[in-house]
Design an enzyme around this catalytic site. Structure first.
Site, PDB file in Angstrom:
ATOM      1  N   HIS A   1      -3.930   4.021  -2.335  1.00 25.50           N
ATOM      2  CA  HIS A   1      -4.558   3.358  -2.096  1.00 25.50           C
ATOM      3  C   HIS A   1      -5.430   3.763  -0.581  1.00 25.50           C
ATOM      4  CE1 HIS A   1      -1.835  -0.153  -3.335  1.00 25.50           C
ATOM      5  NE2 HIS A   1      -3.018   0.153  -4.027  1.00 25.50           N
TER       6      HIS A   1
ATOM      7  N   LEU B   1       1.410  -1.210  -0.201  1.00 28.61           N
ATOM      8  CA  LEU B   1       0.256  -0.191   0.206  1.00 28.61           C
ATOM      9  C   LEU B   1       0.945   0.511   0.329  1.00 28.61           C
ATOM     10  CD1 LEU B   1      -2.527  -0.853   2.286  1.00 28.61           C
ATOM     11  CD2 LEU B   1      -2.567  -0.976  -0.365  1.00 28.61           C
TER      12      LEU B   1
ATOM     13  N   GLN C   1      -5.887 -12.631 -12.901  1.00 31.71           N
ATOM     14  CA  GLN C   1      -5.145 -11.347 -13.617  1.00 31.71           C
ATOM     15  C   GLN C   1      -3.759 -11.520 -14.057  1.00 31.71           C
ATOM     16  OE1 GLN C   1      -6.013  -8.766 -10.770  1.00 31.71           O
ATOM     17  NE2 GLN C   1      -4.887  -7.033 -10.959  1.00 31.71           N
TER      18      GLN C   1
ATOM     19  N   GLN D   1     -10.195  -0.243 -16.337  1.00 32.99           N
ATOM     20  CA  GLN D   1     -10.315  -1.142 -14.863  1.00 32.99           C
ATOM     21  C   GLN D   1     -11.721  -1.001 -14.101  1.00 32.99           C
ATOM     22  OE1 GLN D   1      -8.307  -3.426 -11.879  1.00 32.99           O
ATOM     23  NE2 GLN D   1      -8.553  -1.478 -11.060  1.00 32.99           N
TER      24      GLN D   1
END
Ligand code: AMP
Length: 282
Positions: A36, A32, A60, A154
């Site tokens: 984030h 992170l 993914q 995304q």
């Protein structure tokens, strides 16, 4: 509080739902950083309970080396989250807790959204993203889920996913957080050398250049200008630079006044693949 099993976390979440709490989910792959944290802060503002999932999703990745090298720093991640709030629920599962025994992607049809840029260059990537998010959404049933515009394609795919899966979840897009030199924050930046980190500022400089010239130059001219920056670059290799309609993500050759456009870029610094994007006229 860290939960490795969705069954244990759901005991808390079910109780919270009965008490009419709203649940915000921030899905991450960990390592992170302040990008984030900006999503987490947004969720803390808008919900009474925030869950951060930390899970490096194997389905993914189209490149097994990238998956192997992906930074995993759970203890540091938890400490960083605590700098924002100690009232965050962390879900850090093993793959089987989410997937069961069959770790594979569903086959989604995201239409034109998946055909360009990341979809074209990372085979099966969005099927993997859709699969893990569908599992997370169904397991944790958040009211809202938070995504960064850093991964703009995304974000559009996730909006489509909740429609396809008929899930009653609001998808919230959050601004891109950058380093002082303009480089978009990314977990992958941890793998850059100091020199690469400095040089990688070129990605956001190209996006800014495209934005500054968007009114005066044609799209093909802007693309040529950006490509020229990389042609003889010693360390950075351009994978794509694209200008696309923000809604459909279809590459544009000429501008229409009624559309919003965004520039998208992907490049390698050594073995590290970096992406970024920027709104051009909105
Ligand atoms: P990741 O851990 O890379 O899968 O990212 C988890 C979420 O954080 C995704 O929704 C990303 O778009 C978002 N995110 C990652 N980097 C940034 C950034 N620099 N600014 C804003 N959001 C980001």
């Amino acid at each position: 509080m860290v939960y490795h099993k969705k069954s244990k976390l759901n005991k808390v979440l079910n109780e919270a739902r009965l008490q009419k709490h709203s649940i915000g989910l921030v899905p991450t792959m960990g390592a992170l950083h302040s990008g984030h944290l900006s999503l987490v802060e947004e969720s803390l503002k808008e919900n009474t309970l925030t869950v951060v999932s930390i899970f490096v999703n194997p389905t993914q990745f189209d490149n097994s080396n990238d998956l192997k090298k992906y930074p995993r720093t759970l203890n540091e991640d938890i400490a960083l989250l605590h700098t924002v709030s100690t009232n965050i629920f962390v879900y850090a599962p093993e793959p089987t807790d989410l997937y069961g025994n069959t770790i594979q992607s569903k086959n989604y049809h995201f239409g034109s959204l998946e055909k360009t840029m990341e979809g074209a260059h990372r085979h099966g990537h969005f099927d993997g993203v859709g699969t893990v998010l569908n599992l997370l959404f169904r397991a944790l049933k958040p009211n809202r889920a938070y995504f960064g515009k850093k991964d703009f394609q995304q974000l559009q795919i996730v909006k489509k996913l909740v429609k396809l899966e008929k899930l009653p979840i609001a998808i919230v897009g959050c601004p891109i957080v950058r380093e002082d030199n303009g480089l978009a924050k990314s977990s992958r930046n941890k793998r850059l050398t100091e020199t690469q980190r400095k040089e990688a500022a070129l990605l956001s400089q190209c996006l800014l250049d495209a934005k500054n010239h968007f009114d005066t130059l044609s799209i093909p001219k802007i693309k040529k200008k950006v490509q020229a920056h990389f042609i003889n670059h010693e360390h950075l290799v351009l994978e794509y630079f694209e200008i696309a309609n923000e809604e459909t993500l279809q590459p544009a050759m000429r501008k229409m006044k009624t559309n919003n456009y965004r520039a998208f870029i992907a490049a390698f610094a050594g073995k590290v693949r970096l992406i970024d994007n920027m709104a051009l006229n909105s």
